[in-house]
Motif scaffolding. Structure first.
Motif, PDB file in Angstrom:
ATOM      1  N   ASN A 238      45.365  50.198  39.662  1.00 53.79           N
ATOM      2  CA  ASN A 238      44.591  49.494  38.631  1.00 53.79           C
ATOM      3  C   ASN A 238      43.608  48.481  39.191  1.00 53.79           C
ATOM      4  O   ASN A 238      43.313  47.463  38.558  1.00 53.79           O
ATOM      5  CB  ASN A 238      45.512  48.835  37.600  1.00 53.79           C
TER       6      ASN A 238
ATOM      7  N   GLY B 252      40.880  45.303  31.462  1.00 55.22           N
ATOM      8  CA  GLY B 252      42.131  45.678  30.796  1.00 55.22           C
ATOM      9  C   GLY B 252      43.368  45.367  31.622  1.00 55.22           C
ATOM     10  O   GLY B 252      44.486  45.558  31.152  1.00 55.22           O
ATOM     11  N   PHE B 253      43.168  44.883  32.849  1.00 56.73           N
ATOM     12  CA  PHE B 253      44.279  44.568  33.762  1.00 56.73           C
ATOM     13  C   PHE B 253      44.035  43.196  34.382  1.00 56.73           C
ATOM     14  O   PHE B 253      42.896  42.777  34.548  1.00 56.73           O
ATOM     15  CB  PHE B 253      44.381  45.615  34.876  1.00 56.73           C
TER      16      PHE B 253
ATOM     17  N   ALA C  76      48.776  45.574  33.153  1.00 52.01           N
ATOM     18  CA  ALA C  76      48.004  45.809  31.939  1.00 52.01           C
ATOM     19  C   ALA C  76      48.053  44.602  31.012  1.00 52.01           C
ATOM     20  O   ALA C  76      49.093  43.943  30.891  1.00 52.01           O
ATOM     21  CB  ALA C  76      48.544  47.040  31.223  1.00 52.01           C
TER      22      ALA C  76
ATOM     23  N   ALA D  22      46.439  47.470  27.675  1.00 46.23           N
ATOM     24  CA  ALA D  22      45.339  47.515  28.654  1.00 46.23           C
ATOM     25  C   ALA D  22      43.975  47.546  27.957  1.00 46.23           C
ATOM     26  O   ALA D  22      43.052  48.206  28.416  1.00 46.23           O
ATOM     27  CB  ALA D  22      45.498  48.691  29.609  1.00 46.23           C
TER      28      ALA D  22
END
Length: 162
Positions: free
Chosen positions: A54, A72-73, A83, A111
């Motif tokens: 990620n 989103g992370f 997330a 996320a």
């Protein structure tokens, strides 16, 4: 996986197409290839290393710290990112924290990478910031209905406190 001698984000070898067993025979200046986006190599390494889960890095990254969290992370640069939980979102890449959805909205998305995932509560209802479900939208004072709506005005002669 590219192999060869490297120079912080760039793999260098005398000939192209070398393998790990050919490294000692392929020293010195020659064809250099940048590590691809999503990978890095540090001085002294002989291969590009994939960034943690990620995360992303630009082409030619020369350090683990160049691996930044995707939108989103969230997490520190160079580490695995987690997330954003429902009720939160993060639009930019990097180590910044996830942002809470505003009061009066909710998001069920894990996320989430856009504030647009924070949906407005039904008419005549509200929610606290960082709400993760429509069921957290409660009818306003003077209105009644199930959690999550729909909410209707109280009948004449009755009321509901907020």
């Amino acid at each position: 996986l590219n192999t060869g001698l490297k120079n912080g984000g760039v793999l260098c070898c005398k000939d192209s197409g070398v393998t790990a067993s050919d490294i000692s025979a392929n020293t010195g200046p020659g064809l250099c290839k940048s590590c691809l986006p999503g990978s890095y190599s540090e001085v002294g390494s002989v291969a590009c290393i994939e960034c943690p889960q990620n995360t992303q890095s630009p082409r030619g990254s020369g350090a683990l710290l160049n691996c930044s969290c995707l939108s989103g992370f969230s997490g520190p640069d160079g580490a695995r990112c987690t997330a954003c939980l429902p009720g939160f979102y993060k639009e930019a890449t990097g180590s910044s924290s996830c942002t809470k959805c505003k009061a009066g909205t909710y998001s069920q998305t894990l996320a989430a990478s856009d504030a647009a995932t924070c949906l407005t509560c039904p008419a005549f209802s509200f929610s606290l910031e960082a709400s993760s479900s429509r069921l957290q939208c409660l009818c306003d004072a003077g209105y009644t209905g199930p959690d999550g709506g729909p909410c209707a005005i109280c009948a004449p002669g009755s009321y509901k406190e907020g």
